[in-house]
Design a protein around this motif. Structure first.
Motif, PDB file in Angstrom:
ATOM      1  N   ASP A 191       7.675   4.592  10.385  1.00 14.44           N
ATOM      2  CA  ASP A 191       7.424   3.466   9.492  1.00 14.44           C
ATOM      3  C   ASP A 191       8.392   2.313   9.728  1.00 14.44           C
ATOM      4  O   ASP A 191       8.116   1.184   9.333  1.00 14.44           O
ATOM      5  N   GLU A 192       9.537   2.603  10.379  1.00 18.09           N
ATOM      6  CA  GLU A 192      10.539   1.571  10.628  1.00 18.09           C
ATOM      7  C   GLU A 192      10.582   1.110  12.076  1.00 18.09           C
ATOM      8  O   GLU A 192      11.086   0.023  12.363  1.00 18.09           O
ATOM      9  N   ASP A 193      10.087   1.905  12.998  1.00 24.44           N
ATOM     10  CA  ASP A 193      10.161   1.594  14.423  1.00 24.44           C
ATOM     11  C   ASP A 193       8.774   1.633  15.042  1.00 24.44           C
ATOM     12  O   ASP A 193       8.062   2.628  14.906  1.00 24.44           O
ATOM     13  N   GLU A 195       5.916   0.201  14.366  1.00 19.83           N
ATOM     14  CA  GLU A 195       4.986   0.595  13.308  1.00 19.83           C
ATOM     15  C   GLU A 195       3.537   0.616  13.773  1.00 19.83           C
ATOM     16  O   GLU A 195       2.752   1.457  13.317  1.00 19.83           O
TER      17      GLU A 195
END
Length: 476
Positions: A191-193, A195
């Motif tokens: 969810d952070e990388d 996406e």
């Protein structure tokens, strides 16, 4: 992340440059196997023995560095490349003719974090590895129903099984992955990388790279109230009509998939029923075990089952309960659909073909995909049929290849009869190689976004031995 830059070149078959192959072998910690090696025929086998392909090279990778080396070698030499995890894929898409198989089966490790309720899983693990590791901590993650299945193929395609109604699909429980892309680069998707990549791999299959590790969410599940109930085929229409109402409104703690089957010659089944064609439901209840008997009272009082093997069992035991019935090396032919409703007309057709199973191990299953799986939107992941009720699969199975025509004829005729009553597409893990139109029908409104992401991360379609999503430059 910037788009992957890979120069497009036509395939030229298997490389014959011994010097290049020798250099590649030296770059690997694992093995490089060529035709003629003593274990070549064993290593190239996949679960479905109807698939018989002869790759030019098999790289048995030990770690991520080996995967990177294999991807780079395949790209530099314009090779057709397939990626093999557990080798369970219905269409045998973990192996290819003439090209390079990147075999992940030795990247096999698990690490449970009981405080965080997660498990880190190597890309070559089977679900038996995961179940064994998590069960010791009283945890489980949603998966399929045969524990010898590879983690990677099932997880990237969706993941339907005993915990779907309670915990969602397997893709709903992926927290992060590590991947090797078509240019040999190594990335994390979450969810952070990256996406967009993370969205795509949760149902888009192996189109976007090679996942070398998964991080899954786990759930506090240790003991189930579970097992099969069987009824006579003459009761099948009434059982199916009851089931279609019950499973759509049942508490999410309970899951049950409907099946037509031949009773296995196993000691837990009465001997006089061995080989008999019956209908059944395989239940899995993961709620309060003190309430289990009460929950099942209305089920048992509807039509008394001929066989009732539902009771307390470890979740890990349920996960492996059918492994012995379906060992590797049998002939398999698959047809599948998503299903919204089971009309009376459709039920009549299902009973007709379900009564005529072509071999002892052939079967039809209806896996419910409602409950928790419905709380995710149709476009929140590539899985485009969140509004469907079942993933249906028709499988002809037999150890003897002489019976293949019979398996195929039955499965195709059955599918053609009931397909008009389906929702359109099918669960990709239940599909053989069925063409681009079928892939598009499966991803529906999400296909265009998948094409965009494929074009960014794999513009030349390096990863194409799969249920293929063609990048923009190659899109037909």
């Amino acid at each position: 992340m910037a788009p992957v830059q890979v120069k497009a070149k036509p395939d030229r078959g298997i490389i014959t440059d011994d010097g290049a192959i020798s250099a590649f072998r030296q770059s690997l910690r694992g093995e490089l196997i060529r035709p003629g090696a003593k274990d070549y025929d064993e290593v190239r086998k996949v679960y479905n023995a109807m698939i018989d392909r002869r790759p030019g090279l098999i790289a048995r990778c030990e770690d991520v560095a080996d995967v990177i080396s294999a991807v780079n070698f395949g790209c530099e030499n314009n090779l057709l490349v397939s990626v093999r995890g557990g080798g369970h894929n219905a269409g045998g898409l973990g192996v290819c003719d003439d090209g390079l198989v990147i075999d992940l089966s030795r990247i096999r490790y698990t690490r449970v974090d009981p405080a965080a309720h997660t498990v880190r899983v190597g890309g070559g693990c089977t679900w038996a590895d995961v179940d064994h590791a998590t069960h010791a901590f009283g945890l489980a993650t949603p998966t399929g129903t045969i524990s010898t299945t590879g983690v990677g193929g099932l997880a990237l395609g969706g993941g339907v099984g005993h915990l779907t109604r309670k915990c969602g699909l397997t893709i709903d429980n992926i927290l992060a992955v590590d991947m090797v892309l078509a240019d040999g680069s190594f990335v994390t998707a979450s969810d952070e990388d990256n996406e967009d990549l993370f969205w795509a791999i949760r149902g888009g299959g192996g189109n976007f790279g090679i996942v070398t590790s998964f991080l899954f969410r786990t759930h506090p599940i240790h003991t189930d109230y579970a097992g099969p109930m069987l009824w006579e085929m003459e009761d099948a229409p009434e059982v199916m009509k009851w089931y279609r109402e019950y499973i759509t409104t049942a508490p999410e703690d309970i899951n049950g998939f409907f099946a037509f089957l031949n009773v296995p010659a196993a000691p837990q089944f009465p001997e006089h029923l061995h080989g008999k064609t019956m209908c059944g439901i395989v239940w899995c209840y993961v709620g309060d075990m003190d309430k289990a008997e009460k929950v099942f009272e209305p089920i048992r009082s509807f039509i008394k089952p001929v066989v009732d093997l539902v009771g307390l069992m470890p979740h890990v035991a349920l996960q492996s309960a059918f492994d012995a019935i379906y060992p590797p090396g049998h002939q398999w032919y698959w047809k599948a659909d998503f299903v919204n409703e089971l009309s009376d007309e459709a039920i009549d057709l299902h009973v007709k073909y379900g009564s005529a199973l072509p071999s002892p191990q052939s079967t039809t299953h209806f896996y419910p995909i409602n409950g928790a799986a419905h709380r995710v939107g149709n476009s929140d992941t590539p899985w485009a049929y969140r509004d469907a009720t079942w993933a249906q699969v028709i499988v002809g199975v037999d150890p003897d290849p002489a019976n293949n025509d019979r398996l195929i004829t039955w499965a195709r005729a059955y599918w053609e009869a009931v397909h008009p009553y389906s929702a359109g597409g099918a669960y990709v893990n239940f599909m053989m190689e069925e063409g681009q139109d079928r892939v598009k029908a499966t991803y529906r409104q999400n296909y265009a976004r998948l094409v965009e992401i494929k074009s960014k991360y794999d513009p030349t379609n390096f990863f194409r031995v799969n249920q293929n999503i063609k990048p923009q430059m190659l899109k037909s």
